[in-house]
Write a protein that holds these residues in place. Structure first.
Motif, PDB file in Angstrom:
ATOM      1  N   VAL A 174      72.341 -41.364  23.344  1.00 30.51           N
ATOM      2  CA  VAL A 174      71.630 -40.118  23.638  1.00 30.51           C
ATOM      3  C   VAL A 174      72.494 -38.910  23.270  1.00 30.51           C
ATOM      4  O   VAL A 174      72.014 -37.951  22.663  1.00 30.51           O
ATOM      5  N   ILE A 175      73.764 -38.962  23.624  1.00 32.65           N
ATOM      6  CA  ILE A 175      74.670 -37.862  23.288  1.00 32.65           C
ATOM      7  C   ILE A 175      74.731 -37.673  21.777  1.00 32.65           C
ATOM      8  O   ILE A 175      74.696 -36.543  21.276  1.00 32.65           O
ATOM      9  N   GLY A 176      74.819 -38.787  21.049  1.00 35.38           N
ATOM     10  CA  GLY A 176      74.846 -38.702  19.590  1.00 35.38           C
ATOM     11  C   GLY A 176      73.598 -38.052  19.029  1.00 35.38           C
ATOM     12  O   GLY A 176      73.669 -37.253  18.082  1.00 35.38           O
ATOM     13  N   LEU A 177      72.460 -38.359  19.621  1.00 39.37           N
ATOM     14  CA  LEU A 177      71.198 -37.755  19.163  1.00 39.37           C
ATOM     15  C   LEU A 177      71.109 -36.277  19.519  1.00 39.37           C
ATOM     16  O   LEU A 177      70.353 -35.532  18.886  1.00 39.37           O
ATOM     17  N   CYS A 178      71.863 -35.849  20.507  1.00 42.17           N
ATOM     18  CA  CYS A 178      71.833 -34.436  20.919  1.00 42.17           C
ATOM     19  C   CYS A 178      72.622 -33.526  19.981  1.00 42.17           C
ATOM     20  O   CYS A 178      72.382 -32.315  19.954  1.00 42.17           O
ATOM     21  N   ILE A 179      73.550 -34.092  19.234  1.00 46.47           N
ATOM     22  CA  ILE A 179      74.500 -33.262  18.486  1.00 46.47           C
ATOM     23  C   ILE A 179      73.819 -32.391  17.440  1.00 46.47           C
ATOM     24  O   ILE A 179      74.080 -31.176  17.351  1.00 46.47           O
ATOM     25  N   SER A 180      72.929 -32.973  16.621  1.00 47.22           N
ATOM     26  CA  SER A 180      72.258 -32.167  15.590  1.00 47.22           C
ATOM     27  C   SER A 180      71.334 -31.101  16.172  1.00 47.22           C
ATOM     28  O   SER A 180      71.376 -29.943  15.737  1.00 47.22           O
ATOM     29  N   PRO A 181      70.468 -31.430  17.169  1.00 44.56           N
ATOM     30  CA  PRO A 181      69.636 -30.380  17.766  1.00 44.56           C
ATOM     31  C   PRO A 181      70.444 -29.271  18.421  1.00 44.56           C
ATOM     32  O   PRO A 181      70.045 -28.101  18.387  1.00 44.56           O
ATOM     33  N   LEU A 182      71.578 -29.628  19.023  1.00 45.71           N
ATOM     34  CA  LEU A 182      72.417 -28.593  19.636  1.00 45.71           C
ATOM     35  C   LEU A 182      72.913 -27.600  18.592  1.00 45.71           C
ATOM     36  O   LEU A 182      72.939 -26.391  18.829  1.00 45.71           O
ATOM     37  N   ARG A 183      73.283 -28.108  17.427  1.00 44.64           N
ATOM     38  CA  ARG A 183      73.746 -27.213  16.361  1.00 44.64           C
ATOM     39  C   ARG A 183      72.596 -26.396  15.798  1.00 44.64           C
ATOM     40  O   ARG A 183      72.732 -25.185  15.565  1.00 44.64           O
ATOM     41  N   LYS A 184      71.448 -27.049  15.597  1.00 47.79           N
ATOM     42  CA  LYS A 184      70.317 -26.377  14.961  1.00 47.79           C
ATOM     43  C   LYS A 184      69.676 -25.331  15.862  1.00 47.79           C
ATOM     44  O   LYS A 184      69.346 -24.222  15.418  1.00 47.79           O
ATOM     45  N   PHE A 185      69.485 -25.672  17.131  1.00 46.99           N
ATOM     46  CA  PHE A 185      68.717 -24.794  18.017  1.00 46.99           C
ATOM     47  C   PHE A 185      69.576 -23.929  18.941  1.00 46.99           C
ATOM     48  O   PHE A 185      69.112 -22.889  19.415  1.00 46.99           O
ATOM     49  N   ALA A 186      70.824 -24.362  19.199  1.00 46.62           N
ATOM     50  CA  ALA A 186      71.665 -23.594  20.120  1.00 46.62           C
ATOM     51  C   ALA A 186      72.925 -23.061  19.470  1.00 46.62           C
ATOM     52  O   ALA A 186      73.622 -22.232  20.062  1.00 46.62           O
ATOM     53  N   GLY A 187      73.228 -23.536  18.257  1.00 49.90           N
ATOM     54  CA  GLY A 187      74.423 -23.066  17.571  1.00 49.90           C
ATOM     55  C   GLY A 187      75.710 -23.717  18.051  1.00 49.90           C
ATOM     56  O   GLY A 187      76.802 -23.291  17.677  1.00 49.90           O
ATOM     57  N   VAL A 188      75.581 -24.774  18.869  1.00 47.90           N
ATOM     58  CA  VAL A 188      76.764 -25.497  19.360  1.00 47.90           C
ATOM     59  C   VAL A 188      77.137 -26.558  18.335  1.00 47.90           C
ATOM     60  O   VAL A 188      76.354 -27.478  18.069  1.00 47.90           O
ATOM     61  N   ASN A 189      78.326 -26.447  17.779  1.00 49.90           N
ATOM     62  CA  ASN A 189      78.731 -27.343  16.695  1.00 49.90           C
ATOM     63  C   ASN A 189      79.691 -28.427  17.196  1.00 49.90           C
ATOM     64  O   ASN A 189      80.890 -28.192  17.374  1.00 49.90           O
ATOM     65  N   LEU A 190      79.143 -29.624  17.408  1.00 49.07           N
ATOM     66  CA  LEU A 190      79.942 -30.774  17.849  1.00 49.07           C
ATOM     67  C   LEU A 190      79.900 -31.888  16.813  1.00 49.07           C
ATOM     68  O   LEU A 190      80.166 -33.051  17.126  1.00 49.07           O
ATOM     69  N   ILE A 191      79.573 -31.532  15.575  1.00 48.89           N
ATOM     70  CA  ILE A 191      79.407 -32.526  14.515  1.00 48.89           C
ATOM     71  C   ILE A 191      80.663 -33.377  14.316  1.00 48.89           C
ATOM     72  O   ILE A 191      80.574 -34.572  14.013  1.00 48.89           O
TER      73      ILE A 191
END
Length: 200
Positions: free
Chosen positions: A59-76
């Motif tokens: 689940v955390i892995g699936l959150c990484i791209s949406p976080l960057r796209k929609f919130a600007g949080v970059n954990l790639i």
């Protein structure tokens, strides 16, 4: 800004730290199992805990791209580590089940064939193997666009893992359904880009 602060911290945190932090539960759970901290059925409890950590990591892995796209949080930078950690916990989950619980290769194979929730879980594990094997820079360069399509297997893996959790849970339990709902929601956010990737 808060987002800038999070990204600054993320840039400074080394990837190896994620591995260390997320592997801490392994010795802790083993210690609890040996000292009675996991209840009357420590093997089943250990098996469940390891499996749930693996699902949480998916689940955390699936959150990484949406976080960057929609919130600007970059954990790639942590995505590969999260995926490999998820695979590690799935392997540990399977080892506890096969070696400590079933204790027979013949019975392991029989359960895979006869019990649908185990069949589903094993299918998810098999799909994770090529993902883990190709989670390195050399594979990314060698496979190119094929690598991106191969790693779309992450999506069915997450769904199957959640269904596996729902199916093995006794009676109606909210927690497994929450996992499936969150996973489906995260995948729904990817539908437009997913269609573009498949078409390439």
């Amino acid at each position: 800004m808060l987002i800038d602060g999070i990204n600054l911290v993320a840039r400074k945190v080394p990837t190896w730290a994620v591995y260390i932090v997320y592997l801490i539960p392994v010795p802790v759970l083993l210690y609890q199992g040996m000292t009675g901290g996991l209840g009357r059925e420590p093997i089943n409890a250990l098996e469940r805990e390891l499996g749930e950590i693996a699902l949480q990591l998916l689940v955390i892995g699936l959150c990484i791209s949406p976080l960057r796209k929609f919130a600007g949080v970059n954990l790639i930078k942590f995505r590969r580590a999260i995926g490999l950690l998820a695979f590690t916990y799935v392997v540990l989950h399977l080892l506890v089940w096969a070696v400590l619980d079933i204790q027979s290769l013949e019975r392991v194979w029989a359960d895979i064939i006869k019990r649908p929730y185990i069949t589903i879980g094993m299918a998810a594990f098999v799909m994770m193997i090529p993902l883990a094997v190709t989670s390195n820079n050399r594979s990314v360069r060698a496979l190119g666009a094929v690598w991106r399509k191969l790693h779309l297997l992450t999506y069915p893996v997450a769904i199957l893992a959640a269904v596996h959790f729902i199916w093995l849970s006794k009676g109606f339990q909210l927690e497994p359904l929450v996992y499936l709902t969150v996973i489906l929601g995260l995948l729904a956010l990817r539908v437009p880009s997913l269609l573009r990737k498949v078409a390439v």
